[in-house]
Design an enzyme around this catalytic site. Structure first.
Site, PDB file in Angstrom:
ATOM      1  N   LYS A  15       2.809  11.332 -10.976  1.00 17.10           N
ATOM      2  CA  LYS A  15       2.117  11.040 -11.447  1.00 17.10           C
ATOM      3  C   LYS A  15       3.118   9.117 -12.444  1.00 17.10           C
ATOM      4  O   LYS A  15       3.825   9.337 -12.802  1.00 17.10           O
ATOM      5  CB  LYS A  15       2.061  11.323 -13.325  1.00 17.10           C
ATOM      6  N   ARG A  20      -3.746  21.009 -14.327  1.00 19.73           N
ATOM      7  CA  ARG A  20      -2.151  21.089 -14.328  1.00 19.73           C
ATOM      8  C   ARG A  20      -2.412  20.281 -16.175  1.00 19.73           C
ATOM      9  O   ARG A  20      -2.110  20.056 -16.831  1.00 19.73           O
ATOM     10  CB  ARG A  20      -2.268  19.597 -13.527  1.00 19.73           C
ATOM     11  N   LYS A  33       6.695  23.496 -13.683  1.00 18.98           N
ATOM     12  CA  LYS A  33       6.066  22.225 -13.293  1.00 18.98           C
ATOM     13  C   LYS A  33       6.207  22.414 -12.440  1.00 18.98           C
ATOM     14  O   LYS A  33       4.349  21.875 -11.309  1.00 18.98           O
ATOM     15  CB  LYS A  33       7.080  20.449 -13.757  1.00 18.98           C
ATOM     16  N   HIS A  55       8.113   9.810 -27.499  1.00 18.17           N
ATOM     17  CA  HIS A  55       7.361  10.981 -26.654  1.00 18.17           C
ATOM     18  C   HIS A  55       7.784  11.935 -26.583  1.00 18.17           C
ATOM     19  O   HIS A  55       6.369  13.169 -27.578  1.00 18.17           O
ATOM     20  CB  HIS A  55       6.803  10.778 -25.326  1.00 18.17           C
ATOM     21  N   HIS A 103      -0.050  12.288 -28.244  1.00 14.15           N
ATOM     22  CA  HIS A 103      -0.630  11.131 -27.840  1.00 14.15           C
ATOM     23  C   HIS A 103      -0.817   9.983 -28.670  1.00 14.15           C
ATOM     24  O   HIS A 103      -0.647   9.034 -29.219  1.00 14.15           O
ATOM     25  CB  HIS A 103      -1.109  11.112 -26.534  1.00 14.15           C
ATOM     26  N   GLU A 130       9.587  19.173 -24.519  1.00 12.68           N
ATOM     27  CA  GLU A 130       8.747  19.229 -23.264  1.00 12.68           C
ATOM     28  C   GLU A 130       9.625  20.562 -22.181  1.00 12.68           C
ATOM     29  O   GLU A 130       8.572  21.738 -21.758  1.00 12.68           O
ATOM     30  CB  GLU A 130       9.392  17.993 -21.929  1.00 12.68           C
ATOM     31  N   GLU A 178      -4.814  16.840 -10.879  1.00  8.38           N
ATOM     32  CA  GLU A 178      -5.415  17.380 -11.630  1.00  8.38           C
ATOM     33  C   GLU A 178      -6.651  17.151 -12.505  1.00  8.38           C
ATOM     34  O   GLU A 178      -7.596  16.699 -13.079  1.00  8.38           O
ATOM     35  CB  GLU A 178      -4.787  16.294 -12.783  1.00  8.38           C
ATOM     36  N   HIS A 181       0.081  17.722 -25.973  1.00 10.35           N
ATOM     37  CA  HIS A 181       0.036  15.941 -25.933  1.00 10.35           C
ATOM     38  C   HIS A 181      -1.158  15.165 -26.442  1.00 10.35           C
ATOM     39  O   HIS A 181      -1.606  14.288 -26.507  1.00 10.35           O
ATOM     40  CB  HIS A 181       0.282  16.216 -24.139  1.00 10.35           C
ATOM     41  N   ASN A 183      -0.546  19.518 -20.613  1.00 11.91           N
ATOM     42  CA  ASN A 183      -0.952  18.799 -22.165  1.00 11.91           C
ATOM     43  C   ASN A 183      -0.737  19.461 -22.929  1.00 11.91           C
ATOM     44  O   ASN A 183      -1.092  18.518 -23.941  1.00 11.91           O
ATOM     45  CB  ASN A 183      -2.489  17.754 -21.427  1.00 11.91           C
ATOM     46  N   ARG A 222       0.924  -0.981   0.067  1.00 14.55           N
ATOM     47  CA  ARG A 222       0.156  -0.163  -0.172  1.00 14.55           C
ATOM     48  C   ARG A 222       1.165   1.966   0.032  1.00 14.55           C
ATOM     49  O   ARG A 222       0.131   2.321   0.292  1.00 14.55           O
ATOM     50  CB  ARG A 222      -1.071   0.234   1.344  1.00 14.55           C
TER      51      ARG A 222
END
Ligand code: NAD
Ligand code: GLY
Length: 358
Positions: free
Chosen positions: A143, A236, A221, A259, A247, A185, A231, A243, A240, A121
């Site tokens: 993330k 946030r 960031k 990427h 993606h 980025e 998000e 993106h 993207n 956990r």
């Protein structure tokens, strides 16, 4: 050396500088005073380069250090590698006071972070990013995820690291295209929130201001993550920019396009489409395209608007009848632009056209 403090649900520091790998053991000891065992996770390219330095540093502080090394590349960021890693952690006997170290690019960081988030956990982990992309983006913000056959990053969790240690010396061994992927980025931060950073990249050789630019990107960031860690708000999502189409490009290319390259194409498609709709001026589009091209990043794609919009519609981020794209008002200012599902293909079609100068 620069240190950026992140005030997230778990507060932590991001250090950017030279000769950092040797210091990992000492820093881990102060973060995890009771820890006995550590799982050092890396890929088969990075471990032979830097694994020994990091292992030695951990062993010198009395940690029983177990390596877990998997084949490099996005193809390994899957549920099998994840379960193999969890089993290895269990076999090594890590307890809740022990921790993992992620030594590598975004693939190693995302996979290790997700294993740390879920083993017993949740145990601690230290991010030691060795790609430019992982330093400026993937290692910060919590993330973590692995890919499923149904899509990228579908199995994941928010789980902040205990510390992020960026040793910029490791960037010297990065292949040029991998370094360039990180530049995409950084340009993204410039476009969506930091005009001064964009201008620095236009005016100065990145290598001569590398440490400063990495730190600045991490601070950007950090500012976003502190406002909207999970998000759930409207902040946030701005990260993207480029993106949504990016993606789709990655997916349609069957992940043959990296990427960073896909995000570069995604940003250009977005601003060209906006320009065709009269929402942004052509000079801004040219500046963005030129800056990305100066890093040898692609600005165009041969994929069709139909294929890209189909890929977007099969992605997880659509909400009801619209998809949230991130658009630019100008360099340094982004906003969310919902586009009705039926209009996405024609919008992308506009972005595939080469922008004609005035
Ligand atoms: P990567 O981890 O696959 O690394 C790229 C390649 O560089 C690999 O072959 C790796 O072995 C090699 N490499 C790494 N460091 C090296 C070094 N110092 N010297 C020589 N070779 C080295 O890819 P990446 O671009 O770092 O990360 C991409 C991943 O990050 C994707 O899975 C993406 O989804 C994820 N990502 C996550 C976030 C997040 O917020 N968690 C953000 C952006 C991207
Ligand atoms: N890379 C996007 C984010 O961290 O939210």
């Amino acid at each position: 050396m620069e240190t950026i403090k992140v005030k997230a649900s778990r507060p932590y520091s991001v250090t950017v500088g030279s000769e950092q790998l040797k210091t990992i053991g000492e820093r881990a000891r102060s973060l995890f005073p009771k820890a006995v065992r550590v799982m050092l996770v890396s890929d088969d390219t990075v471990f032979p380069l830097y694994g020994e330095t990091v292992s030695r540093s951990l062993i010198a502080e009395g940690f029983e250090t177990e390596p877990f090394v998997f084949p490099h590349g996005e193809k390994s960021k899957n549920s099998k590698t994840y379960l193999d890693l969890i089993s290895a952690i269990a076999r090594a006997g890590l307890s809740r006071s022990d921790f993992c170290v992620a030594l590598g690019g975004g693939v190693v960081g995302d996979l290790t972070g997700f294993a740390a988030a879920t083993y017993m956990r949740g145990i601690g982990f230290i991010q030691v990013p060795t790609t430019l992309l992982a330093m400026v983006d993937a290692s910060v913000g919590g993330k973590t995820a692995v890919d499923l056959p149904e899509g990228k990053n579908l199995l994941g969790a928010f789980w902040q690291p205990s510390e992020v240690i960026c040793d910029i010396d490791t960037l010297k061994t990065l292949p040029d295209p991998v370094y360039a992927a990180g530049c995409a980025e950084i340009v993204k931060y410039g476009c969506m929130m930091d005009k001064e950073l964009f201008e620095t990249l236009e005016q100065q050789d990145l290598k001569s201001v590398e440490e400063k630019v990495i730190s600045r990107s991490v601070s950007d960031k950090r500012d976003i993550v502190e406002q909207d860690e999970r998000e759930t708000g409207s902040t946030r999502i701005l990260l993207n920019f480029g993106h949504t189409v990016g993606h789709a490009v990655e997916k349609v290319s069957n992940y043959q396009i990296s990427h960073g390259s896909a995000v570069s194409i995604g940003m250009c498609v977005m601003v060209r489409a906006q320009s065709e709709c009269g929402m942004i001026d052509k000079r801004t589009v040219k500046r963005i395209e030129s800056l990305l091209a100066s890093f040898a990043l692609p600005t165009e794609t041969g994929f069709s608007a139909r294929d890209l919009s189909d890929a977007i519609l099969s992605d997880k981020k659509k909400t009801g009848k619209t998809v949230n794209f991130v658009a630019l008002r100008e360099i340094g200012e982004a906003y969310v632009m919902p586009i009705p599902i039926g209009e996405i293909e024609s919008f992308i079609e506009k972005g595939l056209k080469t922008c004609k100068s005035n």
